[in-house]
Design an enzyme around this catalytic site. Structure first.
Site, PDB file in Angstrom:
ATOM      1  CG  ASP A  19      -1.679  -1.275   1.379  1.00  0.00           C
ATOM      2  OD1 ASP A  19      -1.086  -2.215   1.934  1.00  0.00           O
ATOM      3  OD2 ASP A  19      -2.833  -1.350   0.945  1.00  0.00           O
ATOM      4  CD  GLN A 249       8.678   3.262  -3.783  1.00  0.00           C
ATOM      5  OE1 GLN A 249       8.760   4.349  -4.353  1.00  0.00           O
ATOM      6  NE2 GLN A 249       7.524   2.701  -3.514  1.00  0.00           N
ATOM      7  CD  GLU A 267      -1.601  -2.408  -6.958  1.00  0.00           C
ATOM      8  OE1 GLU A 267      -1.703  -1.275  -7.431  1.00  0.00           O
ATOM      9  OE2 GLU A 267      -2.487  -2.902  -6.210  1.00  0.00           O
ATOM     10  CB  SER A 269       7.399  -6.102  -6.179  1.00  0.00           C
ATOM     11  OG  SER A 269       6.475  -7.111  -5.829  1.00  0.00           O
TER      12      SER A 269
END
Length: 374
Positions: A19, A249, A267, A269
């Site tokens: 998320d 990231q 989601e 990755s």
């Protein structure tokens, strides 16, 4: 590109990092179009290590801090309110948002950003309105916005400079920076939950002829490997394992560019693995009613996965009792061709930030021009 100057993005961390990961990438992307973004999140510590340098134009609001929430609500309401994954924004924020609309009559979009799915229903539901009947936002209308894999959906998160970054990446430098001597090894990255098939796959690699360098991400993947191999140094044969620290990231993108094969989960990755263009296996988050089975098959359809890759996914996700047999080099080459073809098709679509800004601009009044920055 954007028509709205101020965006609020509400995020509630359910579990794992997905998320927060999606919301931070979205907030950063919107800010890079010139927007001011406030990311409302209940676990800002995740953002602190995902993006330790922050991003100009993005302010993080800690929703667990009541004083921070009151201060943020006291500022002008946003031009666009995004509710990520049905998380219910702070009631005070919604009340302020509604009050500003009532006071000047200017339309301000309220968007419910949904989870990524390749299922056909997404095209039908994308951009549908949803009237609000209760709470401080009663009388307003939300609009669903679905990321997706077809032109009839909202697209995927993809930074404009991603291809340039990828072209400049040097795998040898990355390995050296992490203290890994480059050998004639197949490099496999591992970001997963606790797949049932993992112990057998590790044993297969350890006993096989192919030298494998496994790069294991911190957290659940590392714990799963250590549970299967209490002493990963001894008795792993042709398998060499490197446990990695938490990665930002940007560093996670680099990791996937390093891999000859990438195991990813969730989601955020998954999308990064698609952009990496290497063959990958996705571990979907399991649901009690097995709804994830259909979602997984839809993803495999969307990327035109070969039959052998579908079987591998079934084993990796525990869809059936078949093992996740490590494929030979020729089979992985076929999977690589499919991965690159999927990337080529999806790059041709507008990215999620572009489509979201366009949609919000069409819903609300055009951005009236710069105003005093709060």
């Amino acid at each position: 590109m954007h028509q709205h100057a101020h965006w609020d993005l509400a995020c509630k961390v359910v579990d794992n990092y997905g998320d927060a990961g999606v919301c931070w990438r979205l907030a950063r992307g919107l800010a890079r179009t010139g927007a001011h973004v406030r990311l409302w999140i209940d676990d800002p510590a995740l953002v602190a290590w995902m993006a330790p340098g922050g991003e100009p134009g993005v302010a993080v609001i800690d929703t667990s801090d009541r004083a921070a929430v009151r201060a943020a609500v006291a500022a002008p309401a946003p031009d666009v309110l995004i509710e990520a994954f049905g998380c219910d924004p702070a009631p005070e924020l919604v009340a302020r948002f509604a009050a500003d609309i009532a006071s000047d009559g200017r339309a301000r979009p309220w968007i419910n950003l949904e989870y990524l799915s390749a299922e056909p229903s997404v095209e039908r539901l994308h951009t549908l309105p949803s009237p609000v009947f209760r709470g401080p936002g009663a009388g307003l209308t939300k609009h669903f916005f679905y990321p997706g894999f077809t032109p009839a959906t909202g697209g995927l998160l993809r930074e404009p400079e991603l291809a340039e970054r990828r072209a400049a990446f040097d795998r040898a430098d990355w390995l050296a920076a992490h203290g890994i001597e480059r050998r004639d090894e197949t490099i496999v990255t591992l970001f997963c939950y606790e797949p049932r098939a993992l112990p057998a796959l590790l044993a297969r690699w350890a006993d096989g002829d192919e030298p494998i360098r496994l790069l294991v991400t911190a957290g659940r993947a590392a714990r799963a490997v250590r549970a299967a191999l209490p002493d990963p140094v001894v008795g792993t044969g042709r398998l060499a394992i490197t446990f990695l620290p938490l990665l930002t990231q940007i560093a996670f993108d680099d990791l996937l560019w390093t891999g000859d094969f990438n195991f990813v989960r969730g989601e955020d990755s998954l999308v990064r693995a698609i952009w990496a263009g290497a063959p990958f296996a996705w571990q979907i988050y399991p649901q009690d009613d097995d709804a994830h089975h259909a979602k997984l098959q839809a993803l495999l359809d969307a990327v035109a996965a070969p039959a052998s890759l579908r079987r591998f996914h079934a084993g990796w996700n525990g869809i059936d009792d078949a093992p996740a047999d490590w494929p030979d080099v020729a089979t992985r080459a076929d999977w690589a061709v499919a991965a690159r073809a999927a990337r080529t098709r999806l790059v041709a679509q507008d990215d999620l930030v572009t489509q979201l800004a366009r949609f919000a601009g069409a819903l609300g009044d055009p951005w009236p021009g710069p105003r005093e920055t709060r």
